[in-house]
Design a protein around this motif. Structure first.
Motif, PDB file in Angstrom:
ATOM      1  N   SER A 254       0.822  -1.197   0.000  1.00  0.00           N
ATOM      2  CA  SER A 254       0.000   0.000   0.000  1.00  0.00           C
ATOM      3  C   SER A 254       0.862   1.255   0.000  1.00  0.00           C
ATOM      4  N   ASP A 255       0.545   2.205  -0.863  1.00  0.00           N
ATOM      5  CA  ASP A 255       1.248   3.491  -0.887  1.00  0.00           C
ATOM      6  C   ASP A 255       1.044   4.255   0.412  1.00  0.00           C
TER       7      ASP A 255
ATOM      8  N   LYS B 193       3.500   2.927   2.957  1.00  0.00           N
ATOM      9  CA  LYS B 193       4.861   3.364   2.663  1.00  0.00           C
ATOM     10  C   LYS B 193       5.079   4.824   3.076  1.00  0.00           C
TER      11      LYS B 193
END
Length: 435
Positions: A133-134, A137
Protein backbone atom coordinates in the motif's frame (compact mmCIF):
# COMPACT_ATOMS: atom_id res chain seq x y z
CA UNK A 1 20.26 -8.56 30.69
CA UNK A 2 19.10 -5.28 29.17
CA UNK A 3 21.33 -5.97 26.19
CA UNK A 4 19.76 -9.36 25.58
CA UNK A 5 16.19 -8.01 25.82
CA UNK A 6 16.69 -5.16 23.36
CA UNK A 7 15.27 -7.02 20.29
CA UNK A 8 12.07 -7.87 22.13
CA UNK A 9 11.71 -4.35 23.48
CA UNK A 10 12.24 -2.87 20.04
CA UNK A 11 9.63 -5.11 18.50
CA UNK A 12 7.12 -4.19 21.19
CA UNK A 13 7.77 -0.50 20.55
CA UNK A 14 7.13 -0.89 16.83
CA UNK A 15 3.92 -2.78 17.53
CA UNK A 16 2.70 -0.02 19.83
CA UNK A 17 2.85 2.64 17.12
CA UNK A 18 1.72 0.42 14.24
CA UNK A 19 -1.73 1.37 12.80
CA UNK A 20 -4.70 -0.67 13.98
CA UNK A 21 -5.47 -1.69 10.42
CA UNK A 22 -2.05 -3.37 10.15
CA UNK A 23 -1.73 -5.08 13.53
CA UNK A 24 -2.93 -8.66 13.32
CA UNK A 25 -3.46 -8.55 9.55
CA UNK A 26 -2.69 -11.81 7.75
CA UNK A 27 0.49 -10.53 6.05
CA UNK A 28 2.62 -12.97 4.14
CA UNK A 29 5.76 -11.57 5.91
CA UNK A 30 4.23 -11.42 9.42
CA UNK A 31 5.11 -15.06 10.09
CA UNK A 32 8.80 -14.31 9.51
CA UNK A 33 8.77 -11.43 11.98
CA UNK A 34 7.05 -13.53 14.63
CA UNK A 35 9.49 -16.38 14.02
CA UNK A 36 12.44 -14.03 14.48
CA UNK A 37 10.97 -12.64 17.71
CA UNK A 38 10.30 -16.18 18.92
CA UNK A 39 13.94 -17.08 18.35
CA UNK A 40 15.11 -14.09 20.41
CA UNK A 41 12.72 -14.99 23.24
CA UNK A 42 13.98 -18.58 23.23
CA UNK A 43 17.59 -17.32 23.36
CA UNK A 44 16.75 -15.04 26.28
CA UNK A 45 14.87 -17.88 27.96
CA UNK A 46 17.97 -20.09 27.73
CA UNK A 47 20.10 -17.34 29.22
CA UNK A 48 17.72 -16.73 32.12
CA UNK A 49 17.49 -20.46 32.68
CA UNK A 50 21.28 -20.65 33.01
CA UNK A 51 21.24 -17.74 35.46
CA UNK A 52 18.57 -19.50 37.50
CA UNK A 53 20.69 -22.65 37.70
CA UNK A 54 23.77 -20.64 38.72
CA UNK A 55 21.81 -18.79 41.40
CA UNK A 56 20.40 -22.05 42.69
CA UNK A 57 23.91 -23.55 42.93
CA UNK A 58 25.13 -20.43 44.75
CA UNK A 59 22.26 -20.64 47.21
CA UNK A 60 22.99 -24.33 47.81
CA UNK A 61 26.67 -23.61 48.56
CA UNK A 62 25.72 -20.85 51.02
CA UNK A 63 23.27 -23.13 52.76
CA UNK A 64 25.94 -25.82 53.15
CA UNK A 65 28.51 -23.39 54.53
CA UNK A 66 26.45 -21.14 56.79
CA UNK A 67 23.13 -22.92 57.02
CA UNK A 68 21.31 -19.96 55.45
CA UNK A 69 21.01 -18.01 52.18
CA UNK A 70 21.62 -14.26 51.98
CA UNK A 71 18.77 -11.87 51.19
CA UNK A 72 20.61 -10.73 48.04
CA UNK A 73 20.71 -14.26 46.62
CA UNK A 74 17.05 -14.81 47.47
CA UNK A 75 16.09 -11.58 45.71
CA UNK A 76 18.13 -12.50 42.63
CA UNK A 77 16.53 -15.94 42.52
CA UNK A 78 13.01 -14.45 42.78
CA UNK A 79 13.73 -11.97 39.97
CA UNK A 80 15.16 -14.66 37.72
CA UNK A 81 12.25 -17.02 38.33
CA UNK A 82 9.78 -14.22 37.52
CA UNK A 83 11.62 -13.48 34.27
CA UNK A 84 11.74 -17.17 33.43
CA UNK A 85 7.96 -17.59 33.87
CA UNK A 86 7.24 -14.43 31.86
CA UNK A 87 9.46 -15.53 29.00
CA UNK A 88 7.92 -19.02 29.04
CA UNK A 89 4.45 -17.50 28.67
CA UNK A 90 5.62 -15.23 25.88
CA UNK A 91 7.14 -18.18 24.07
CA UNK A 92 3.86 -20.12 24.17
CA UNK A 93 1.89 -17.14 22.85
CA UNK A 94 4.37 -16.52 20.05
CA UNK A 95 4.36 -20.17 19.05
CA UNK A 96 0.54 -20.11 18.85
CA UNK A 97 0.57 -16.89 16.84
CA UNK A 98 3.20 -18.28 14.47
CA UNK A 99 1.16 -21.43 13.87
CA UNK A 100 -1.98 -19.39 13.15
CA UNK A 101 -0.13 -17.13 10.72
CA UNK A 102 1.42 -20.06 8.90
CA UNK A 103 -2.03 -21.68 8.55
CA UNK A 104 -3.57 -18.49 7.20
CA UNK A 105 -0.69 -17.94 4.79
CA UNK A 106 -1.00 -21.52 3.56
CA UNK A 107 -4.74 -21.04 2.93
CA UNK A 108 -4.07 -17.85 0.98
CA UNK A 109 -1.33 -19.52 -1.05
CA UNK A 110 -3.70 -22.36 -1.95
CA UNK A 111 -6.35 -19.90 -3.12
CA UNK A 112 -3.76 -18.14 -5.27
CA UNK A 113 -2.59 -21.48 -6.67
CA UNK A 114 -6.17 -22.38 -7.61
CA UNK A 115 -6.37 -19.57 -10.10
CA UNK A 116 -6.71 -16.33 -8.13
CA UNK A 117 -3.14 -15.22 -8.84
CA UNK A 118 -1.01 -14.52 -11.89
CA UNK A 119 -1.30 -11.86 -14.53
CA UNK A 120 -2.13 -8.21 -14.29
CA UNK A 121 -5.69 -8.91 -13.17
CA UNK A 122 -4.77 -11.33 -10.36
CA UNK A 123 -6.33 -11.01 -6.92
CA UNK A 124 -3.80 -10.14 -4.18
CA UNK A 125 -3.96 -11.56 -0.71
CA UNK A 126 -4.91 -9.15 2.05
CA UNK A 127 -1.36 -9.20 3.43
CA UNK A 128 0.16 -8.43 0.05
CA UNK A 129 -2.22 -5.56 -0.53
CA UNK A 130 -1.38 -3.96 2.85
CA UNK A 131 2.36 -4.47 2.47
CA UNK A 132 2.36 -2.81 -0.98
CA UNK A 133 0.00 0.00 0.00
CA UNK A 134 1.25 3.49 -0.89
CA UNK A 135 -0.42 4.85 2.25
CA UNK A 136 1.60 2.49 4.44
CA UNK A 137 4.86 3.36 2.66
CA UNK A 138 4.20 7.09 3.16
CA UNK A 139 3.42 6.46 6.82
CA UNK A 140 6.77 4.71 7.33
CA UNK A 141 8.62 7.52 5.54
CA UNK A 142 7.05 10.00 7.98
CA UNK A 143 8.72 8.09 10.77
CA UNK A 144 5.55 6.34 11.92
CA UNK A 145 4.14 9.68 13.08
CA UNK A 146 0.40 10.11 13.49
CA UNK A 147 -1.94 7.38 12.29
CA UNK A 148 -3.09 5.81 9.08
CA UNK A 149 -6.24 3.87 8.15
CA UNK A 150 -5.90 1.19 5.49
CA UNK A 151 -9.03 -0.01 3.74
CA UNK A 152 -8.18 -3.16 1.76
CA UNK A 153 -10.28 -3.81 -1.32
CA UNK A 154 -9.36 -7.50 -1.50
CA UNK A 155 -12.58 -8.57 0.19
CA UNK A 156 -13.74 -12.19 -0.06
CA UNK A 157 -17.17 -12.29 -1.72
CA UNK A 158 -19.38 -14.85 -3.45
CA UNK A 159 -18.23 -13.58 -6.85
CA UNK A 160 -16.21 -15.77 -9.20
CA UNK A 161 -12.51 -15.41 -8.48
CA UNK A 162 -13.14 -14.82 -4.77
CA UNK A 163 -14.90 -16.97 -2.15
CA UNK A 164 -17.32 -18.03 -4.86
CA UNK A 165 -14.78 -20.55 -6.07
CA UNK A 166 -15.51 -22.77 -3.07
CA UNK A 167 -19.27 -22.13 -2.85
CA UNK A 168 -21.28 -24.88 -4.53
CA UNK A 169 -25.02 -24.68 -5.25
CA UNK A 170 -27.42 -27.27 -3.90
CA UNK A 171 -29.10 -29.48 -6.47
CA UNK A 172 -32.37 -31.34 -6.11
CA UNK A 173 -32.54 -34.55 -8.10
CA UNK A 174 -36.35 -34.67 -8.25
CA UNK A 175 -37.60 -32.72 -11.28
CA UNK A 176 -40.48 -30.26 -11.04
CA UNK A 177 -43.04 -31.89 -13.31
CA UNK A 178 -46.17 -30.32 -14.74
CA UNK A 179 -49.39 -31.02 -12.82
CA UNK A 180 -51.55 -33.98 -13.75
CA UNK A 181 -55.32 -33.97 -13.82
CA UNK A 182 -57.24 -36.18 -11.44
CA UNK A 183 -58.94 -39.02 -13.28
CA UNK A 184 -61.86 -40.18 -11.11
CA UNK A 185 -64.40 -41.45 -13.66
CA UNK A 186 -63.08 -45.01 -14.07
CA UNK A 187 -63.81 -45.71 -10.40
CA UNK A 188 -67.50 -44.87 -10.94
CA UNK A 189 -68.06 -47.63 -13.50
CA UNK A 190 -68.37 -51.40 -13.40
CA UNK A 191 -65.12 -52.94 -14.66
CA UNK A 192 -64.39 -56.25 -16.35
CA UNK A 193 -61.84 -57.81 -18.69
CA UNK A 194 -62.12 -59.39 -22.12
CA UNK A 195 -60.02 -61.73 -24.24
CA UNK A 196 -61.52 -60.67 -27.56
CA UNK A 197 -61.58 -57.63 -29.81
CA UNK A 198 -65.38 -57.48 -29.62
CA UNK A 199 -67.64 -57.63 -26.55
CA UNK A 200 -71.18 -58.90 -27.15
CA UNK A 201 -74.04 -58.78 -24.70
CA UNK A 202 -77.83 -59.14 -24.78
CA UNK A 203 -79.82 -56.00 -24.16
CA UNK A 204 -83.51 -56.15 -23.30
CA UNK A 205 -85.57 -54.08 -25.68
CA UNK A 206 -89.11 -55.28 -25.00
CA UNK A 207 -91.16 -55.64 -21.87
CA UNK A 208 -94.89 -55.91 -22.48
CA UNK A 209 -96.28 -56.72 -19.08
CA UNK A 210 -99.71 -58.33 -19.36
CA UNK A 211 -100.02 -59.33 -15.72
CA UNK A 212 -103.54 -58.67 -14.38
CA UNK A 213 -106.07 -59.83 -11.82
CA UNK A 214 -107.65 -63.05 -13.09
CA UNK A 215 -110.85 -64.79 -11.95
CA UNK A 216 -110.97 -68.49 -11.35
CA UNK A 217 -111.15 -70.48 -14.57
CA UNK A 218 -110.20 -67.48 -16.76
CA UNK A 219 -107.08 -67.64 -18.93
CA UNK A 220 -104.11 -65.54 -17.79
CA UNK A 221 -103.13 -62.61 -20.03
CA UNK A 222 -99.94 -62.90 -22.04
CA UNK A 223 -96.77 -60.84 -21.58
CA UNK A 224 -93.97 -60.53 -24.11
CA UNK A 225 -90.27 -59.79 -23.75
CA UNK A 226 -87.45 -59.32 -26.14
CA UNK A 227 -83.68 -58.96 -26.15
CA UNK A 228 -81.35 -57.79 -28.85
CA UNK A 229 -77.73 -58.83 -29.17
CA UNK A 230 -75.51 -55.77 -28.93
CA UNK A 231 -71.76 -55.45 -29.33
CA UNK A 232 -69.02 -52.94 -28.73
CA UNK A 233 -65.59 -52.97 -30.32
CA UNK A 234 -62.32 -52.88 -28.46
CA UNK A 235 -60.48 -49.64 -29.23
CA UNK A 236 -56.84 -48.74 -28.85
CA UNK A 237 -55.27 -45.66 -27.27
CA UNK A 238 -51.57 -45.17 -28.05
CA UNK A 239 -48.79 -42.63 -28.43
CA UNK A 240 -45.00 -42.63 -28.81
CA UNK A 241 -42.01 -40.45 -27.98
CA UNK A 242 -38.41 -40.55 -29.14
CA UNK A 243 -35.42 -40.34 -26.82
CA UNK A 244 -31.72 -40.45 -27.56
CA UNK A 245 -29.75 -43.45 -26.32
CA UNK A 246 -27.41 -41.08 -24.48
CA UNK A 247 -30.28 -39.40 -22.61
CA UNK A 248 -31.63 -42.74 -21.41
CA UNK A 249 -28.17 -43.94 -20.40
CA UNK A 250 -27.15 -40.73 -18.63
CA UNK A 251 -30.50 -39.53 -17.31
CA UNK A 252 -30.85 -42.02 -14.47
CA UNK A 253 -34.55 -41.70 -13.71
CA UNK A 254 -35.44 -40.35 -17.18
CA UNK A 255 -36.86 -43.66 -18.38
CA UNK A 256 -39.15 -43.94 -15.35
CA UNK A 257 -40.29 -40.33 -15.79
CA UNK A 258 -41.14 -40.83 -19.46
CA UNK A 259 -42.87 -44.10 -18.63
CA UNK A 260 -45.08 -42.27 -16.13
CA UNK A 261 -45.85 -39.48 -18.59
CA UNK A 262 -46.80 -41.94 -21.33
CA UNK A 263 -49.13 -43.82 -19.00
CA UNK A 264 -50.74 -40.60 -17.80
CA UNK A 265 -51.34 -39.49 -21.39
CA UNK A 266 -53.15 -42.72 -22.20
CA UNK A 267 -55.27 -42.58 -19.03
CA UNK A 268 -56.21 -38.95 -19.70
CA UNK A 269 -57.56 -39.79 -23.16
CA UNK A 270 -59.37 -42.80 -21.68
CA UNK A 271 -61.25 -40.58 -19.23
CA UNK A 272 -62.21 -38.05 -21.89
CA UNK A 273 -63.44 -40.85 -24.16
CA UNK A 274 -65.44 -42.51 -21.36
CA UNK A 275 -67.18 -39.24 -20.68
CA UNK A 276 -67.74 -37.69 -24.10
CA UNK A 277 -66.48 -39.99 -26.88
CA UNK A 278 -68.76 -39.56 -29.92
CA UNK A 279 -68.51 -43.15 -31.21
CA UNK A 280 -67.22 -42.16 -34.66
CA UNK A 281 -64.11 -43.75 -36.17
CA UNK A 282 -61.96 -45.21 -33.42
CA UNK A 283 -63.64 -43.20 -30.65
CA UNK A 284 -65.52 -44.82 -27.81
CA UNK A 285 -69.18 -44.02 -27.30
CA UNK A 286 -69.08 -42.02 -24.08
CA UNK A 287 -71.59 -41.68 -21.27
CA UNK A 288 -72.68 -38.15 -22.11
CA UNK A 289 -73.29 -39.21 -25.72
CA UNK A 290 -75.58 -42.08 -24.67
CA UNK A 291 -77.15 -40.50 -21.58
CA UNK A 292 -80.77 -39.37 -21.53
CA UNK A 293 -81.08 -35.64 -22.11
CA UNK A 294 -82.30 -33.61 -19.14
CA UNK A 295 -85.95 -32.62 -19.28
CA UNK A 296 -87.16 -30.36 -16.48
CA UNK A 297 -90.69 -30.71 -15.08
CA UNK A 298 -92.57 -27.47 -15.66
CA UNK A 299 -94.08 -27.35 -12.18
CA UNK A 300 -90.91 -27.58 -10.04
CA UNK A 301 -88.26 -24.94 -9.16
CA UNK A 302 -85.44 -24.73 -11.69
CA UNK A 303 -83.61 -21.49 -10.96
CA UNK A 304 -80.23 -22.57 -9.53
CA UNK A 305 -77.57 -25.22 -10.09
CA UNK A 306 -78.76 -27.05 -6.99
CA UNK A 307 -82.33 -27.07 -8.31
CA UNK A 308 -81.28 -28.44 -11.66
CA UNK A 309 -79.18 -31.26 -10.27
CA UNK A 310 -82.04 -32.29 -8.03
CA UNK A 311 -84.39 -32.40 -11.02
CA UNK A 312 -81.83 -34.54 -12.87
CA UNK A 313 -81.84 -36.99 -9.97
CA UNK A 314 -85.61 -37.01 -10.11
CA UNK A 315 -85.48 -37.95 -13.79
CA UNK A 316 -83.19 -40.88 -13.00
CA UNK A 317 -85.51 -42.00 -10.24
CA UNK A 318 -88.54 -41.82 -12.56
CA UNK A 319 -86.64 -44.18 -14.91
CA UNK A 320 -86.50 -46.68 -12.02
CA UNK A 321 -82.78 -46.25 -11.26
CA UNK A 322 -81.15 -45.15 -8.03
CA UNK A 323 -78.48 -42.53 -8.73
CA UNK A 324 -75.16 -42.92 -6.92
CA UNK A 325 -73.18 -39.88 -8.10
CA UNK A 326 -72.95 -36.46 -9.72
CA UNK A 327 -70.23 -35.30 -12.13
CA UNK A 328 -69.58 -31.70 -13.14
CA UNK A 329 -66.80 -29.16 -13.80
CA UNK A 330 -64.91 -27.81 -10.73
CA UNK A 331 -66.03 -24.25 -11.57
CA UNK A 332 -69.69 -25.23 -11.28
CA UNK A 333 -69.07 -27.02 -8.01
CA UNK A 334 -67.39 -23.88 -6.65
CA UNK A 335 -70.39 -21.82 -7.74
CA UNK A 336 -72.70 -24.13 -5.78
CA UNK A 337 -70.58 -23.86 -2.63
CA UNK A 338 -70.49 -20.06 -2.93
CA UNK A 339 -74.26 -19.58 -3.04
CA UNK A 340 -75.44 -17.19 -0.29
CA UNK A 341 -78.78 -16.19 1.12
CA UNK A 342 -80.06 -12.60 1.42
CA UNK A 343 -78.12 -12.10 4.67
CA UNK A 344 -74.79 -13.13 3.11
CA UNK A 345 -74.60 -16.53 4.75
CA UNK A 346 -73.52 -19.54 2.71
CA UNK A 347 -76.49 -21.68 1.75
CA UNK A 348 -74.58 -24.87 1.13
CA UNK A 349 -70.81 -24.50 1.55
CA UNK A 350 -69.12 -24.16 4.95
CA UNK A 351 -65.71 -22.46 4.77
CA UNK A 352 -64.88 -23.68 8.28
CA UNK A 353 -65.03 -27.35 7.33
CA UNK A 354 -63.22 -29.54 4.85
CA UNK A 355 -65.32 -32.47 3.72
CA UNK A 356 -65.86 -34.79 0.80
CA UNK A 357 -68.00 -33.03 -1.85
CA UNK A 358 -71.58 -34.22 -1.47
CA UNK A 359 -74.94 -32.94 -2.64
CA UNK A 360 -78.40 -34.36 -2.05
CA UNK A 361 -76.76 -37.24 -0.16
CA UNK A 362 -74.60 -38.31 -3.14
CA UNK A 363 -70.91 -38.05 -3.91
CA UNK A 364 -69.97 -35.17 -6.21
CA UNK A 365 -67.09 -35.80 -8.62
CA UNK A 366 -65.64 -32.54 -9.98
CA UNK A 367 -63.49 -33.25 -13.05
CA UNK A 368 -61.85 -31.16 -15.75
CA UNK A 369 -62.98 -33.75 -18.28
CA UNK A 370 -66.39 -32.06 -18.13
CA UNK A 371 -66.73 -28.78 -19.98
CA UNK A 372 -67.72 -25.87 -17.75
CA UNK A 373 -71.49 -25.62 -17.44
CA UNK A 374 -72.19 -29.32 -18.13
CA UNK A 375 -73.19 -32.02 -15.67
CA UNK A 376 -74.34 -35.63 -15.40
CA UNK A 377 -76.12 -37.64 -12.72
CA UNK A 378 -76.98 -41.29 -12.62
CA UNK A 379 -76.44 -44.82 -11.48
CA UNK A 380 -73.03 -45.18 -13.05
CA UNK A 381 -72.27 -48.79 -12.22
CA UNK A 382 -75.66 -49.88 -13.55
CA UNK A 383 -75.33 -47.71 -16.64
CA UNK A 384 -71.90 -48.67 -18.04
CA UNK A 385 -69.23 -51.36 -17.97
CA UNK A 386 -65.60 -50.77 -18.92
CA UNK A 387 -63.84 -53.79 -20.45
CA UNK A 388 -60.04 -53.93 -20.34
CA UNK A 389 -58.50 -55.90 -23.18
CA UNK A 390 -54.95 -54.85 -22.42
CA UNK A 391 -53.86 -52.59 -19.60
CA UNK A 392 -51.37 -49.85 -20.35
CA UNK A 393 -48.15 -51.30 -21.75
CA UNK A 394 -44.96 -49.32 -22.40
CA UNK A 395 -42.51 -50.77 -24.92
CA UNK A 396 -39.03 -49.57 -25.91
CA UNK A 397 -37.52 -50.23 -29.32
CA UNK A 398 -34.77 -49.02 -31.65
CA UNK A 399 -36.45 -50.54 -34.70
CA UNK A 400 -38.43 -47.49 -35.77
CA UNK A 401 -37.60 -45.56 -38.95
CA UNK A 402 -33.99 -44.29 -38.68
CA UNK A 403 -33.62 -44.96 -34.95
CA UNK A 404 -30.67 -47.34 -35.30
CA UNK A 405 -28.70 -44.92 -37.47
CA UNK A 406 -29.62 -41.81 -35.49
CA UNK A 407 -29.11 -43.39 -32.07
CA UNK A 408 -32.70 -42.93 -30.95
CA UNK A 409 -35.02 -45.07 -28.87
CA UNK A 410 -38.81 -45.05 -29.34
CA UNK A 411 -41.04 -45.53 -26.31
CA UNK A 412 -44.67 -46.44 -26.99
CA UNK A 413 -47.60 -46.66 -24.58
CA UNK A 414 -50.68 -48.65 -25.58
CA UNK A 415 -54.00 -49.52 -23.94
CA UNK A 416 -56.95 -51.45 -25.40
CA UNK A 417 -60.45 -51.25 -23.97
CA UNK A 418 -64.18 -51.21 -24.74
CA UNK A 419 -67.01 -49.27 -23.10
CA UNK A 420 -70.56 -50.59 -23.11
CA UNK A 421 -73.36 -48.18 -22.15
CA UNK A 422 -75.90 -50.83 -21.25
CA UNK A 423 -78.59 -48.68 -19.60
CA UNK A 424 -78.65 -45.16 -21.04
CA UNK A 425 -81.75 -44.26 -19.03
CA UNK A 426 -79.71 -44.66 -15.85
CA UNK A 427 -77.76 -41.53 -16.84
CA UNK A 428 -79.09 -38.01 -17.30
CA UNK A 429 -76.92 -35.25 -18.77
CA UNK A 430 -77.61 -31.54 -18.98
CA UNK A 431 -76.18 -28.04 -18.59
CA UNK A 432 -76.54 -25.01 -16.37
CA UNK A 433 -78.00 -22.69 -18.96
CA UNK A 434 -80.94 -20.83 -17.46
CA UNK A 435 -83.49 -18.88 -19.45
Amino acid sequence: MGKHLMPAVAMAAVSAVMPAAVIGAPRMDAAGAVEKLLGEVKQELDRVGNDVRKTAEQALDQAKKSGDVTAEVKQAADNLLSQFHSLSGAQQKLEGKLEALETRNLDLEQVVAQGLGGGAGSVQTLGQEIAESDALKAYVERGLQGSVVLRPSNVITTAAGSGGGVIWPDQERDPVNMPQQRLPLRALLSQASTESDVVKYAKQTTRANGAAMVAEGVAAPESSYGWTQTEVNVRKIAHVTHVSEEALADGGQLQALIDGELRYGVDLVEEMQMLAGDGTGQNLTGMVTEATAFSAPATLPNATRIDRLRLGLLQVALANYAANGITLHPTDWAAIELLKDTTGRYVFGNPNEQSTPRLWGLDVVPTLSHSAGSWMVGSFKMAATLYDRKETEVLISTEHDQNFVEGLVTMKATKRLALAIKRPAALVAGDFTFA
